[in-house]
Design an enzyme around this catalytic site. Structure first.
Site, PDB file in Angstrom:
ATOM      1  N   SER A  56       8.118   8.060  -4.688  1.00 49.39           N
ATOM      2  CA  SER A  56       8.345   9.312  -3.963  1.00 49.39           C
ATOM      3  C   SER A  56       8.986  10.367  -4.857  1.00 49.39           C
ATOM      4  O   SER A  56       9.812  10.046  -5.706  1.00 49.39           O
ATOM      5  CB  SER A  56       9.264   9.038  -2.767  1.00 49.39           C
ATOM      6  N   TYR A  83       5.748  16.452  -3.784  1.00 44.25           N
ATOM      7  CA  TYR A  83       5.970  17.571  -2.863  1.00 44.25           C
ATOM      8  C   TYR A  83       5.944  18.835  -3.698  1.00 44.25           C
ATOM      9  O   TYR A  83       6.515  18.867  -4.798  1.00 44.25           O
ATOM     10  CB  TYR A  83       7.331  17.462  -2.168  1.00 44.25           C
ATOM     11  N   THR A 126       1.207  15.168  -1.200  1.00 46.89           N
ATOM     12  CA  THR A 126       1.442  15.160   0.252  1.00 46.89           C
ATOM     13  C   THR A 126       1.134  16.540   0.814  1.00 46.89           C
ATOM     14  O   THR A 126       1.718  17.537   0.381  1.00 46.89           O
ATOM     15  CB  THR A 126       2.892  14.760   0.569  1.00 46.89           C
ATOM     16  N   LYS A 160      -2.961  13.221   0.210  1.00 46.56           N
ATOM     17  CA  LYS A 160      -2.341  12.332   1.188  1.00 46.56           C
ATOM     18  C   LYS A 160      -1.959  13.098   2.459  1.00 46.56           C
ATOM     19  O   LYS A 160      -1.131  14.004   2.397  1.00 46.56           O
ATOM     20  CB  LYS A 160      -1.082  11.680   0.583  1.00 46.56           C
ATOM     21  N   HIS A 183       1.883  10.438   7.853  1.00 50.95           N
ATOM     22  CA  HIS A 183       3.258  10.481   7.330  1.00 50.95           C
ATOM     23  C   HIS A 183       4.142   9.499   8.104  1.00 50.95           C
ATOM     24  O   HIS A 183       5.298   9.794   8.423  1.00 50.95           O
ATOM     25  CB  HIS A 183       3.813  11.910   7.450  1.00 50.95           C
ATOM     26  N   GLY A 211      -0.040   3.626   7.298  1.00 52.60           N
ATOM     27  CA  GLY A 211       0.433   3.795   8.662  1.00 52.60           C
ATOM     28  C   GLY A 211       0.169   2.599   9.547  1.00 52.60           C
ATOM     29  O   GLY A 211      -0.966   2.332   9.920  1.00 52.60           O
TER      30      GLY A 211
END
Length: 373
Positions: free
Chosen positions: A110, A133, A159, A234, A258, A290
């Site tokens: 991340s 991000y 993302t 994503k 998410h 997910g």
């Protein structure tokens, strides 16, 4: 008591973690309808196993963006893993990286990790992707992408579902903020590594201040001008966006909501998957994240056309429970369950898993219950 499935780690994590931390990992947006649906939707897909096939040898290996991995089960990006596992050494993302490498699979780090790209690279060899991000300051983005490249990361997972942070009420109630002994390590040198206390969610305030709401498809093109790494988009859950992603030069799509933390009442990712797969027409690979908690879930995703899946919460919960050992166990349990599902369905390799191996609610004609006499 022995842990025999992935779900059992959540209860252990809940006991061990501070409420603010557990709630941050566990909760979804608003009513959390999609959070439950991400799991529940899998139970509406049933198997059509084929029998009397020699399943003495089963090959689960696959290629992802040209990299060979041991199984189609990979690690999704989850933020701030040292909150789950704040040990002195080998904490958080370090432990996850080692577990992924030992299992022969891919870890996605991340942007908001509590360990930097360089630190994760220092754990040793392994195929790693970097989740990005896009910050308002594009120099920060360019610098970060270059650092990930230099550290040997093999792809960028962009993302695209977070121009603003979803409303996560537990975080608001808990006044969530990053514990003082931790920083968002990738941003430490840029004075963006700390999260201020806020009168709601500290993360929501951070996102509002730093993350670029103007992000659009042209920025996917821009990203391709600053890196040669393949870009996975994503957060795609519709056919329309899947087609645009292909046109924009995406190397792959991750069907993701998410972890049900952004817009509530979007479909479960397993329900959106087939629409996206049909739209891309085999031009690029489609992955799913997910709600995956069982090897049977992995098989169902592949039968619906996914090239692989990513797990998120099981990683942080097992990390909280048992550190690196826990993450290794989660990957091993899913691997074992998936292998068993393949054997019992009559599939010896991933190519043999077809749409005919499952039946879903939306397949016609509906399997009727027998008429009453």
């Amino acid at each position: 008591m022995e842990v025999t499935n992935v779900m059992e780690y959540e209860a252990i994590a809940k006991q061990k973690l501070p409420k603010m931390v557990y709630d941050y990992y566990a909760s979804g947006a608003e009513d959390q309808w999609t959070l439950a649906e991400n799991r529940n939707a899998f139970s509406r897909i049933l198997f059509r196993p084929r029998i009397l096939i020699d399943v003495s040898n089963i090959d689960m290996s696959t290629m992802v963006l040209g990299f060979k991995i041991s199984m189609p089960i990979m690690i999704a990006p989850t933020a701030m893993q040292k909150m789950a596992h704040p040990e002195e050494t080998n904490a958080g993302e370090y432990a996850t990286a080692r577990a992924a490498s030992a299992a022969g699979t891919i870890m996605t780090l991340s942007s908001w990790a509590t360990s930097s790209v360089e630190e994760v690279a220092s754990t040793g060899p392994g195929i790693r992707f970097f989740q990005l991000y896009v910050y308002k300051d594009r120099n920060v983005v360019a610098q970060l992408v270059r650092r990930a490249e230099r550290a040997g990361f093999k792809a960028i997972a962009l993302t695209v579902d977070t121009p603003r942070l979803g409303r996560r009420e537990a975080d608001i109630k808990n006044r969530f903020t990053l514990p003082p002994f931790l920083t968002l390590k990738n941003f430490e040198g840029l004075d963006l590594g700390k999260m201020d206390e806020a009168n709601d969610s500290g993360l929501a305030s951070y996102v509002a201040g730093q993350i670029d709401r103007t992000l659009s498809w042209k920025d996917v093109k821009w990203l391709q001008t600053i890196t040669s790494l393949p870009i996975l988009v994503k957060g795609v859950i519709t056919a329309e966006d899947a087609r645009v992603a292909v046109q924009a030069g995406a190397a792959g799509i991750i069907v993701s909501n998410h972890g049900a933390r952004q817009l509530d009442y979007v479909p479960a990712t397993i329900m959106a998957l087939e629409e996206v797969v049909k739209a891309v027409q085999g031009r690029i690979p489609v992955f799913l994240d997910g709600g995956v908690r069982r090897g049977t879930d992995v098989f169902k995703a592949l039968a619906l056309g996914a090239s692989g899946i990513f797990i998120g919460r099981p990683v942080v919960f097992s990390l909280a429970a048992e550190g690196e050992t826990g993450v290794r166990k989660v990957l091993q349990m899913l691997r074992d369950e998936f292998e068993l599902t393949m054997a019992l369905s009559g599939c010896r390799n991933l190519k043999e898993i077809t749409r005919d191996h499952i039946v879903t609610d939306w397949d016609l004609p509906h399997p009727r219950t027998l008429p009453r006499l």
